[in-house]
Design a protein around this motif. Structure first.
Motif, short mmCIF file in Angstrom:
data_model
loop_
_atom_site.label_atom_id
_atom_site.label_comp_id
_atom_site.label_asym_id
_atom_site.label_seq_id
_atom_site.Cartn_x
_atom_site.Cartn_y
_atom_site.Cartn_z
N HIS A 115 0.86 -1.19 0.00
CA HIS A 115 0.00 0.00 0.00
C HIS A 115 0.89 1.23 0.00
O HIS A 115 2.11 1.10 -0.08
CB HIS A 115 -0.97 0.00 1.18
CG HIS A 115 -0.32 0.05 2.53
ND1 HIS A 115 0.43 -0.99 3.02
CD2 HIS A 115 -0.30 1.01 3.48
CE1 HIS A 115 0.88 -0.66 4.23
NE2 HIS A 115 0.46 0.55 4.53
N HIS A 117 1.53 3.83 2.22
CA HIS A 117 2.08 4.55 3.38
C HIS A 117 3.61 4.62 3.31
O HIS A 117 4.26 3.66 2.89
CB HIS A 117 1.64 3.86 4.67
CG HIS A 117 0.20 4.14 5.02
ND1 HIS A 117 -0.58 3.27 5.75
CD2 HIS A 117 -0.61 5.19 4.70
CE1 HIS A 117 -1.79 3.78 5.88
NE2 HIS A 117 -1.84 4.94 5.25
N HIS A 120 6.20 1.96 4.08
CA HIS A 120 6.20 0.75 3.22
C HIS A 120 6.72 1.02 1.81
O HIS A 120 7.09 0.08 1.11
CB HIS A 120 4.78 0.17 3.15
CG HIS A 120 4.30 -0.31 4.50
ND1 HIS A 120 4.33 -1.64 4.87
CD2 HIS A 120 3.82 0.36 5.57
CE1 HIS A 120 3.87 -1.76 6.11
NE2 HIS A 120 3.56 -0.56 6.56
N HIS A 205 -7.23 -1.65 5.09
CA HIS A 205 -6.37 -0.66 5.74
C HIS A 205 -6.41 0.65 4.95
O HIS A 205 -6.52 1.73 5.50
CB HIS A 205 -4.97 -1.27 5.79
CG HIS A 205 -3.88 -0.38 6.26
ND1 HIS A 205 -3.86 0.15 7.53
CD2 HIS A 205 -2.76 0.07 5.65
CE1 HIS A 205 -2.76 0.89 7.66
NE2 HIS A 205 -2.08 0.86 6.53
N ASP A 224 -0.11 -4.27 5.89
CA ASP A 224 -0.84 -3.73 7.04
C ASP A 224 -2.27 -4.24 7.12
O ASP A 224 -3.11 -3.65 7.79
CB ASP A 224 -0.80 -2.20 7.01
CG ASP A 224 0.53 -1.66 7.53
OD1 ASP A 224 1.38 -2.48 7.92
OD2 ASP A 224 0.72 -0.43 7.55
ZN ZN Z 1 0.02 1.30 6.51
#
Ligand code: ZN
Length: 347
Positions: A115, A117, A120, A205, A224
């Motif tokens: 994803h 974020h 990551h 998430h 996540d």
């Molecule tokens: Zn995350």
């Protein structure tokens, strides 16, 4: 003298019995806190010193790389290296050095972003450029990389957020962006002698999460969509929902096959926390389900957010997953679940 002593002695046990009885009564009125699977204690995190990359061989071709409180996953073999997530930006050099030290000059061919974020995807640009752990230049390329180094795979929603196409998002530098996206439920690749399924899980998430199932090694990198370090993080502004998160946990449990007595077999690596198996995921899924149901019941009774928070629907799990401070507190979790379920209510 003796009498006094006897009298005193007699009094003490009586008081004790009363106290114990009272304690038992109070205790019996509380719900018995659910207990985690016993092996949760046994499987401790990777042996990283602060600031160092911890390396934990998982099984088959898979290694867990622990970067402080974030995990990334390495699949390695004759074809080269595939990473699931690239970690926070300031860990890139240490990750590259670890890959070089542990796996020699194997080329880094793929980065899968679970994803968008920053903890990551922060290493996307430097690690994709790094492409070849030997540090040499392109020298023929081949495989998935081409002259840009590693190919970066993600769901289209993740690219749209990282590129600023989605309203409200900030555009990130071109070299950070995924180079290979998909919008279907699943993308399959074959690398290092095993089939790899990249599974889109909507509205968990965020709205762009994927988990990666290594079918030969029998390992799931969950990103996540699973954690042992906190309550589920629901990024509401980016489409995260409690039901989507539960769906993700159930999907993981659909895939996992325990080896014996619910233990071992398929291993599951969370984005944050320690290495797990099906029993650990089942425990977490049950916890999320119980809290979801409690909040749902309270909403049905017409309770306000403040009343729900005061009723502490998470109380028996707070010692394990709760937080009073930091980026994801217990209060934030309860608020997110409440808002999500209130909006969803049909009546
Ligand atoms: Zn995350």
């Amino acid at each position: 003298m003796t009498r006094t002593l006897l009298g005193f002695r007699a009094a003490a046990p009586a008081a004790l019995v009363l106290a114990v009885a009272a304690g038992v009564t109070i205790h019996a009125q509380q719900q018995r806190p659910p207990q985690p699977p016993e092996r949760m204690v046994a499987r401790t995190p990777t042996p990283a010193k602060p600031g160092e990359v911890g390396v934990l061989p998982v099984q088959g071709n898979i290694y867990l790389l622990n970067l402080g409180d974030v995990n990334i996953v390495v699949q390695v073999g004759d074809d080269g290296i595939l990473l699931v997530d690239s970690g926070p930006a300031d860990w890139s050099e240490r990750i590259a050095q670890t890959l070089r030290d542990r796996f020699g000059n194997r080329p880094l061919r793929y980065i899968v972003n679970t994803h968008m974020h920053p903890d990551h995807v922060g290493g996307n640009a430097p690690l994709a450029r790094f492409g070849r752990p030997g540090g040499g230049d392109a020298g023929g390329g081949g495989g998935g990389g081409g002259n840009q180094g590693a190919r970066i795979i993600a769901h289209e929603n993740t690219l749209n957020r990282m590129s600023g196409t989605t309203e409200g998002e900030t555009e990130q530098p071109q070299e950070m962006l995924p180079t290979s996206t998909f919008f279907t439920e699943k993308k399959e690749i074959y690398f290092n002698g095993e089939p790899i399924e990249i599974l889109f899980q909507p509205a968990g998430h965020t709205d762009g999460d994927v988990m990666v199932f290594f079918r030969g090694s029998d390992v799931i990198a969950a990103g996540d969509l699973f954690s042992t370090a906190s309550y589920p993080i629901l990024d509401e502004k980016r489409g995260g929902t409690i039901q989507g998160y539960l769906d993700a946990l159930n999907r993981i449990l659909d895939i996992t096959v325990p080896r014996f007595n619910e233990q071992g077999g398929t291993m599951v690596i969370p984005g944050h926390g320690r290495l797990c198996d099906a029993a650990d995921v089942a425990y977490y899924r049950d916890m999320v389900t119980i809290i979801r149901d409690r909040v749902q019941d309270m909403i049905k009774k017409g309770m306000t957010l403040e009343q729900v928070k005061a009723a502490k629907p998470t109380r028996d799990y707070d010692s394990r997953y709760g937080a009073d401070a930091g980026s994801w507190t217990t209060a934030m979790f309860v608020e997110a679940v409440y808002r999500d379920l209130s909006q969803r209510r049909i009546n």
